[in-house]
Design an enzyme around this catalytic site. Structure first.
Site, short mmCIF file in Angstrom:
data_model
loop_
_atom_site.label_atom_id
_atom_site.label_comp_id
_atom_site.label_asym_id
_atom_site.label_seq_id
_atom_site.Cartn_x
_atom_site.Cartn_y
_atom_site.Cartn_z
N ASP A 40 0.92 -1.09 0.00
CA ASP A 40 -0.01 0.00 -0.12
C ASP A 40 0.73 1.14 -0.15
O ASP A 40 0.33 2.17 -0.66
CB ASP A 40 -0.93 -0.10 1.06
CG ASP A 40 -1.96 -1.09 1.12
OD1 ASP A 40 -2.46 -1.33 -0.08
OD2 ASP A 40 -2.47 -1.51 2.01
N ALA A 85 -5.94 2.72 8.11
CA ALA A 85 -4.49 2.81 8.14
C ALA A 85 -4.27 3.58 9.82
O ALA A 85 -4.72 3.10 10.63
CB ALA A 85 -4.01 3.75 7.11
N TYR A 86 -3.49 4.59 9.75
CA TYR A 86 -3.25 5.34 10.92
C TYR A 86 -4.69 5.46 11.85
O TYR A 86 -4.57 5.26 12.98
CB TYR A 86 -2.61 6.61 10.80
CG TYR A 86 -1.59 7.13 12.04
CD1 TYR A 86 -1.93 6.85 13.01
CD2 TYR A 86 -0.93 8.31 11.47
CE1 TYR A 86 -1.29 7.22 14.20
CE2 TYR A 86 -0.13 8.70 12.62
CZ TYR A 86 -0.15 8.20 13.95
OH TYR A 86 0.72 8.88 14.82
P1 NAP Z 1 4.74 2.00 6.87
O1 NAP Z 1 5.23 2.53 8.06
O2 NAP Z 1 5.40 1.10 5.91
O3 NAP Z 1 2.99 1.67 6.80
C1 NAP Z 1 2.35 1.42 7.96
C2 NAP Z 1 1.65 0.11 7.49
O4 NAP Z 1 0.24 0.92 6.94
C3 NAP Z 1 1.86 -0.81 6.42
O5 NAP Z 1 1.59 -2.06 6.67
C4 NAP Z 1 1.18 -0.36 5.26
O6 NAP Z 1 0.73 -1.42 4.28
C5 NAP Z 1 -0.30 0.09 5.90
N1 NAP Z 1 -0.98 0.97 5.12
C6 NAP Z 1 -0.96 1.79 4.48
N2 NAP Z 1 -2.04 2.38 3.77
C7 NAP Z 1 -2.95 1.61 4.24
C8 NAP Z 1 -4.57 1.79 4.38
N3 NAP Z 1 -5.02 2.65 3.52
N4 NAP Z 1 -5.21 0.82 5.00
C9 NAP Z 1 -4.56 -0.14 5.45
N5 NAP Z 1 -3.26 -0.10 5.86
C10 NAP Z 1 -2.49 0.85 5.19
O7 NAP Z 1 4.64 3.44 5.82
P2 NAP Z 1 4.05 3.66 4.18
O8 NAP Z 1 3.84 2.19 3.45
O9 NAP Z 1 4.78 4.81 3.67
O10 NAP Z 1 2.59 4.14 4.73
C11 NAP Z 1 2.44 5.35 5.18
C12 NAP Z 1 1.01 4.98 5.93
O11 NAP Z 1 1.54 4.68 7.12
C13 NAP Z 1 0.17 6.45 6.42
O12 NAP Z 1 -0.59 6.83 5.56
C14 NAP Z 1 -0.16 6.03 7.83
O13 NAP Z 1 -1.43 5.71 7.54
C15 NAP Z 1 0.37 4.91 8.26
N6 NAP Z 1 0.91 4.90 9.58
C16 NAP Z 1 0.29 4.19 10.37
C17 NAP Z 1 0.79 4.33 11.90
C18 NAP Z 1 0.15 3.67 13.02
O14 NAP Z 1 -0.87 2.84 12.56
N7 NAP Z 1 0.30 3.61 14.14
C19 NAP Z 1 1.75 5.48 12.23
C20 NAP Z 1 2.11 6.19 11.03
C21 NAP Z 1 1.84 5.84 9.66
P3 NAP Z 1 1.92 -1.90 3.38
O15 NAP Z 1 3.11 -2.66 4.41
O16 NAP Z 1 1.13 -2.74 2.41
O17 NAP Z 1 2.81 -0.72 2.72
#
Ligand code: NAP
Ligand code: MN
Length: 265
Positions: A45, A160-161
Protein backbone atom coordinates in the site's frame (compact mmCIF):
# COMPACT_ATOMS: atom_id res chain seq x y z
CA UNK A 1 -2.32 2.02 -23.87
CA UNK A 2 0.21 4.29 -22.13
CA UNK A 3 1.33 2.98 -18.78
CA UNK A 4 4.03 3.29 -16.16
CA UNK A 5 5.19 0.94 -13.40
CA UNK A 6 6.31 2.09 -9.96
CA UNK A 7 7.82 -0.65 -7.81
CA UNK A 8 8.82 -0.81 -4.13
CA UNK A 9 12.50 -1.29 -5.01
CA UNK A 10 12.99 -4.75 -3.50
CA UNK A 11 14.27 -7.59 -5.69
CA UNK A 12 10.90 -9.31 -6.13
CA UNK A 13 9.06 -6.10 -7.04
CA UNK A 14 11.80 -5.08 -9.48
CA UNK A 15 11.69 -8.50 -11.15
CA UNK A 16 7.92 -8.31 -11.49
CA UNK A 17 8.23 -4.87 -13.05
CA UNK A 18 10.56 -6.33 -15.70
CA UNK A 19 8.12 -9.22 -16.31
CA UNK A 20 5.25 -6.76 -16.59
CA UNK A 21 7.09 -4.71 -19.24
CA UNK A 22 7.75 -7.88 -21.29
CA UNK A 23 4.11 -8.95 -21.17
CA UNK A 24 2.91 -5.40 -21.86
CA UNK A 25 5.22 -5.00 -24.89
CA UNK A 26 3.80 -8.19 -26.41
CA UNK A 27 0.35 -6.57 -26.18
CA UNK A 28 1.54 -3.34 -27.76
CA UNK A 29 1.30 -1.17 -24.63
CA UNK A 30 3.57 1.88 -24.47
CA UNK A 31 5.74 2.79 -21.49
CA UNK A 32 5.13 6.46 -20.92
CA UNK A 33 6.39 8.00 -17.69
CA UNK A 34 5.23 11.49 -18.57
CA UNK A 35 1.67 10.79 -19.67
CA UNK A 36 0.48 7.37 -18.50
CA UNK A 37 -3.20 6.42 -18.47
CA UNK A 38 -2.55 3.51 -16.13
CA UNK A 39 -0.11 3.59 -13.22
CA UNK A 40 0.85 0.11 -12.00
CA UNK A 41 2.12 -0.04 -8.43
CA UNK A 42 4.09 -3.15 -7.48
CA UNK A 43 4.79 -3.63 -3.77
CA UNK A 44 2.50 -2.69 -0.90
CA UNK A 45 0.00 0.00 0.00
CA UNK A 46 2.93 2.31 0.74
CA UNK A 47 4.05 1.86 -2.89
CA UNK A 48 0.63 2.98 -4.10
CA UNK A 49 0.93 6.09 -1.93
CA UNK A 50 4.27 6.84 -3.60
CA UNK A 51 2.78 6.24 -7.04
CA UNK A 52 -0.12 8.56 -6.22
CA UNK A 53 2.13 11.40 -5.11
CA UNK A 54 4.37 10.94 -8.17
CA UNK A 55 1.33 11.59 -10.39
CA UNK A 56 -0.60 13.89 -8.04
CA UNK A 57 -0.69 16.70 -10.60
CA UNK A 58 -2.18 14.37 -13.27
CA UNK A 59 -4.63 12.65 -10.95
CA UNK A 60 -7.65 13.36 -13.15
CA UNK A 61 -6.02 11.61 -16.12
CA UNK A 62 -4.65 8.43 -14.53
CA UNK A 63 -6.07 5.25 -13.02
CA UNK A 64 -4.13 3.04 -10.62
CA UNK A 65 -3.70 -0.73 -10.50
CA UNK A 66 -1.96 -2.38 -7.57
CA UNK A 67 0.03 -5.64 -7.52
CA UNK A 68 1.05 -6.80 -4.06
CA UNK A 69 4.32 -8.58 -3.40
CA UNK A 70 3.62 -9.00 0.31
CA UNK A 71 0.28 -9.42 2.05
CA UNK A 72 -2.97 -8.49 0.30
CA UNK A 73 -3.19 -4.73 0.38
CA UNK A 74 -5.96 -2.19 0.60
CA UNK A 75 -4.84 -0.71 -2.70
CA UNK A 76 -3.16 -3.74 -4.28
CA UNK A 77 -5.33 -6.69 -5.25
CA UNK A 78 -3.33 -8.53 -7.93
CA UNK A 79 -1.03 -11.34 -6.83
CA UNK A 80 2.46 -12.03 -8.20
CA UNK A 81 1.31 -15.11 -10.14
CA UNK A 82 -1.47 -13.17 -11.89
CA UNK A 83 0.57 -10.81 -14.07
CA UNK A 84 -0.37 -12.54 -17.31
CA UNK A 85 -4.04 -12.49 -16.45
CA UNK A 86 -3.86 -8.80 -15.53
CA UNK A 87 -2.11 -7.83 -18.77
CA UNK A 88 -4.60 -9.93 -20.77
CA UNK A 89 -7.52 -8.17 -19.13
CA UNK A 90 -5.90 -4.77 -19.62
CA UNK A 91 -5.63 -5.54 -23.34
CA UNK A 92 -9.03 -7.10 -23.85
CA UNK A 93 -11.42 -5.65 -21.29
CA UNK A 94 -12.75 -2.30 -20.17
CA UNK A 95 -12.07 -1.76 -16.50
CA UNK A 96 -14.58 -0.38 -14.05
CA UNK A 97 -13.21 2.93 -12.79
CA UNK A 98 -13.71 3.24 -9.04
CA UNK A 99 -13.15 6.72 -7.58
CA UNK A 100 -12.25 7.35 -3.95
CA UNK A 101 -12.26 10.66 -2.05
CA UNK A 102 -9.07 12.57 -1.21
CA UNK A 103 -8.32 15.03 1.58
CA UNK A 104 -7.37 18.58 0.63
CA UNK A 105 -5.17 20.50 3.06
CA UNK A 106 -4.53 24.20 2.59
CA UNK A 107 -1.63 25.58 4.65
CA UNK A 108 -1.61 29.24 5.53
CA UNK A 109 2.04 30.11 6.22
CA UNK A 110 4.26 33.20 6.21
CA UNK A 111 4.88 32.39 2.54
CA UNK A 112 1.19 32.35 1.65
CA UNK A 113 -1.20 29.51 0.88
CA UNK A 114 -0.20 26.07 -0.37
CA UNK A 115 -2.48 23.16 -1.21
CA UNK A 116 -1.74 19.48 -0.58
CA UNK A 117 -3.74 16.32 -1.15
CA UNK A 118 -3.66 12.97 0.63
CA UNK A 119 -5.05 9.51 -0.15
CA UNK A 120 -4.79 8.19 3.41
CA UNK A 121 -4.47 11.09 5.78
CA UNK A 122 -2.99 14.35 6.93
CA UNK A 123 -1.37 14.41 10.38
CA UNK A 124 -0.20 17.26 12.58
CA UNK A 125 2.12 16.87 15.57
CA UNK A 126 4.24 19.13 17.73
CA UNK A 127 8.00 18.60 17.30
CA UNK A 128 9.33 20.01 20.60
CA UNK A 129 6.20 20.00 22.76
CA UNK A 130 2.65 18.79 22.67
CA UNK A 131 0.56 20.29 19.90
CA UNK A 132 -1.63 23.19 21.03
CA UNK A 133 -4.35 24.13 18.59
CA UNK A 134 -7.83 25.50 18.26
CA UNK A 135 -10.07 23.44 16.05
CA UNK A 136 -12.90 25.20 14.23
CA UNK A 137 -15.60 23.45 12.28
CA UNK A 138 -17.27 25.54 9.57
CA UNK A 139 -15.66 28.72 10.92
CA UNK A 140 -16.90 28.27 14.47
CA UNK A 141 -14.81 27.25 17.47
CA UNK A 142 -15.25 23.55 18.12
CA UNK A 143 -12.56 22.61 20.65
CA UNK A 144 -9.18 23.52 22.15
CA UNK A 145 -6.75 20.68 21.55
CA UNK A 146 -3.63 19.89 23.51
CA UNK A 147 -1.92 16.58 22.97
CA UNK A 148 0.29 14.56 20.68
CA UNK A 149 -1.50 15.26 17.44
CA UNK A 150 -4.43 15.20 15.09
CA UNK A 151 -5.09 12.81 12.23
CA UNK A 152 -7.49 13.78 9.46
CA UNK A 153 -8.14 10.76 7.30
CA UNK A 154 -10.01 9.91 4.15
CA UNK A 155 -12.30 6.87 3.98
CA UNK A 156 -9.49 4.85 2.30
CA UNK A 157 -7.15 5.99 5.06
CA UNK A 158 -9.65 4.95 7.71
CA UNK A 159 -8.08 1.47 7.80
CA UNK A 160 -4.56 2.89 8.25
CA UNK A 161 -3.34 5.29 10.99
CA UNK A 162 -6.92 6.27 11.85
CA UNK A 163 -7.77 2.70 12.78
CA UNK A 164 -4.83 2.46 15.18
CA UNK A 165 -6.35 5.44 16.99
CA UNK A 166 -9.72 3.76 17.40
CA UNK A 167 -11.36 5.64 14.54
CA UNK A 168 -14.17 4.09 12.53
CA UNK A 169 -13.62 2.18 9.31
CA UNK A 170 -15.52 4.06 6.60
CA UNK A 171 -16.57 2.82 3.18
CA UNK A 172 -14.83 4.88 0.46
CA UNK A 173 -18.11 5.58 -1.32
CA UNK A 174 -18.91 7.97 1.56
CA UNK A 175 -17.40 11.38 0.80
CA UNK A 176 -16.10 12.56 4.15
CA UNK A 177 -13.11 13.16 6.41
CA UNK A 178 -12.58 11.71 9.84
CA UNK A 179 -10.74 13.66 12.54
CA UNK A 180 -9.09 11.49 15.20
CA UNK A 181 -7.08 12.61 18.22
CA UNK A 182 -3.69 11.30 19.31
CA UNK A 183 -3.44 11.32 23.11
CA UNK A 184 -5.34 14.50 23.93
CA UNK A 185 -4.85 16.08 27.34
CA UNK A 186 -8.16 17.02 28.93
CA UNK A 187 -8.55 19.59 31.69
CA UNK A 188 -10.52 22.80 32.24
CA UNK A 189 -8.60 24.75 29.58
CA UNK A 190 -8.06 22.12 26.93
CA UNK A 191 -11.14 20.10 26.34
CA UNK A 192 -11.75 17.86 23.36
CA UNK A 193 -14.58 15.59 22.37
CA UNK A 194 -12.43 12.45 22.67
CA UNK A 195 -14.27 10.44 20.05
CA UNK A 196 -13.42 10.94 16.39
CA UNK A 197 -15.75 13.04 14.29
CA UNK A 198 -16.76 12.59 10.66
CA UNK A 199 -17.23 15.66 8.47
CA UNK A 200 -19.34 15.49 5.32
CA UNK A 201 -18.08 16.65 1.94
CA UNK A 202 -19.46 20.22 2.23
CA UNK A 203 -17.94 20.95 5.69
CA UNK A 204 -14.41 22.04 6.56
CA UNK A 205 -12.28 22.28 9.65
CA UNK A 206 -9.53 24.75 10.47
CA UNK A 207 -6.67 23.88 12.78
CA UNK A 208 -5.20 27.06 14.23
CA UNK A 209 -2.01 26.14 16.05
CA UNK A 210 -0.36 28.30 18.68
CA UNK A 211 2.06 30.77 17.08
CA UNK A 212 5.71 29.78 16.45
CA UNK A 213 5.30 26.10 17.32
CA UNK A 214 7.53 23.77 15.36
CA UNK A 215 5.11 21.34 13.73
CA UNK A 216 5.48 18.11 11.87
CA UNK A 217 2.97 17.65 9.09
CA UNK A 218 2.46 14.50 7.07
CA UNK A 219 0.58 13.89 3.87
CA UNK A 220 0.45 10.08 3.61
CA UNK A 221 4.12 8.94 3.75
CA UNK A 222 5.50 12.44 3.06
CA UNK A 223 6.46 14.70 5.92
CA UNK A 224 7.55 18.29 6.42
CA UNK A 225 8.46 20.43 9.45
CA UNK A 226 7.43 24.08 9.68
CA UNK A 227 7.34 26.79 12.33
CA UNK A 228 5.38 29.41 10.40
CA UNK A 229 1.97 27.77 10.16
CA UNK A 230 -0.88 30.20 10.81
CA UNK A 231 -3.79 27.90 10.06
CA UNK A 232 -4.60 24.68 8.25
CA UNK A 233 -7.85 24.07 6.43
CA UNK A 234 -8.97 20.47 5.81
CA UNK A 235 -11.80 19.48 3.51
CA UNK A 236 -12.83 16.74 1.12
CA UNK A 237 -11.07 17.46 -2.18
CA UNK A 238 -13.10 18.04 -5.32
CA UNK A 239 -10.62 15.65 -6.98
CA UNK A 240 -10.58 11.89 -6.52
CA UNK A 241 -8.20 8.99 -7.02
CA UNK A 242 -9.27 6.50 -9.71
CA UNK A 243 -8.60 2.78 -9.58
CA UNK A 244 -8.99 0.62 -12.69
CA UNK A 245 -10.76 -2.55 -11.61
CA UNK A 246 -10.62 -5.47 -14.02
CA UNK A 247 -12.45 -7.59 -11.45
CA UNK A 248 -14.30 -6.75 -8.22
CA UNK A 249 -12.27 -5.99 -5.09
CA UNK A 250 -14.90 -5.24 -2.43
CA UNK A 251 -13.79 -3.00 0.42
CA UNK A 252 -15.37 -5.16 3.14
CA UNK A 253 -13.52 -8.22 1.82
CA UNK A 254 -10.28 -6.27 2.15
CA UNK A 255 -11.15 -5.28 5.71
CA UNK A 256 -12.03 -8.87 6.60
CA UNK A 257 -8.90 -10.29 5.00
CA UNK A 258 -6.54 -7.68 6.50
CA UNK A 259 -7.86 -7.57 10.04
CA UNK A 260 -9.84 -10.73 10.65
CA UNK A 261 -7.80 -13.14 8.58
CA UNK A 262 -10.64 -14.96 6.86
CA UNK A 263 -9.77 -15.79 3.26
CA UNK A 264 -11.22 -13.74 0.46
CA UNK A 265 -12.58 -16.06 -2.24
P1 NAP B 1 4.63 2.07 6.72
O1 NAP B 1 5.11 2.45 8.09
O2 NAP B 1 5.33 1.03 5.94
O3 NAP B 1 3.04 1.73 6.75
C1 NAP B 1 2.40 1.32 7.86
C2 NAP B 1 1.43 0.22 7.48
O4 NAP B 1 0.21 0.81 6.99
C3 NAP B 1 1.91 -0.73 6.40
O5 NAP B 1 1.60 -2.04 6.79
C4 NAP B 1 1.08 -0.32 5.20
O6 NAP B 1 0.88 -1.37 4.29
C5 NAP B 1 -0.21 0.05 5.86
N1 NAP B 1 -1.15 0.87 5.10
C6 NAP B 1 -0.90 1.91 4.27
N2 NAP B 1 -2.05 2.42 3.79
C7 NAP B 1 -3.05 1.66 4.32
C8 NAP B 1 -4.46 1.68 4.20
N3 NAP B 1 -5.08 2.60 3.45
N4 NAP B 1 -5.17 0.77 4.90
C9 NAP B 1 -4.57 -0.14 5.69
N5 NAP B 1 -3.25 -0.22 5.84
C10 NAP B 1 -2.49 0.67 5.17
O7 NAP B 1 4.58 3.40 5.83
P2 NAP B 1 4.01 3.53 4.36
O8 NAP B 1 3.92 2.19 3.72
O9 NAP B 1 4.75 4.64 3.71
O10 NAP B 1 2.54 4.03 4.66
C11 NAP B 1 2.28 5.31 5.17
C12 NAP B 1 1.06 5.14 6.03
O11 NAP B 1 1.42 4.54 7.25
C13 NAP B 1 0.42 6.44 6.45
O12 NAP B 1 -0.43 6.93 5.44
C14 NAP B 1 -0.32 6.02 7.70
O13 NAP B 1 -1.66 5.66 7.43
C15 NAP B 1 0.39 4.77 8.17
N6 NAP B 1 0.88 4.98 9.53
C16 NAP B 1 0.30 4.28 10.53
C17 NAP B 1 0.67 4.49 11.85
C18 NAP B 1 -0.02 3.71 12.91
O14 NAP B 1 -0.91 2.93 12.58
N7 NAP B 1 0.33 3.92 14.15
C19 NAP B 1 1.63 5.44 12.16
C20 NAP B 1 2.22 6.14 11.11
C21 NAP B 1 1.82 5.92 9.79
P3 NAP B 1 2.07 -1.91 3.30
O15 NAP B 1 2.94 -2.76 4.18
O16 NAP B 1 1.31 -2.71 2.30
O17 NAP B 1 2.79 -0.74 2.74
MN1 MN C 1 4.89 0.31 3.79
Amino acid sequence: MNYVVIDRGDELSKKLAVDFHTLAAARGFTRNEGHPEIVISIGGDGTLLQAFHTYADRIDEVAFVGIHTGHLGFFADWKIDELEELVRMMAEEEPKIVRYPLAEIVLDTSEGLSTHIAVNEFTLKGVDNTLVAQIDINDELFEMFRGDGIVVSTPSGSTAYNKSLGGAVIHPSIECLQIAEIASINNRVYRTLGSSVVLPQHHHCDIISRKDQRLQLTFDHLNITRSDIRAIRCSVSTRKISFARYRPFPFWNRVREAFLGYDVK
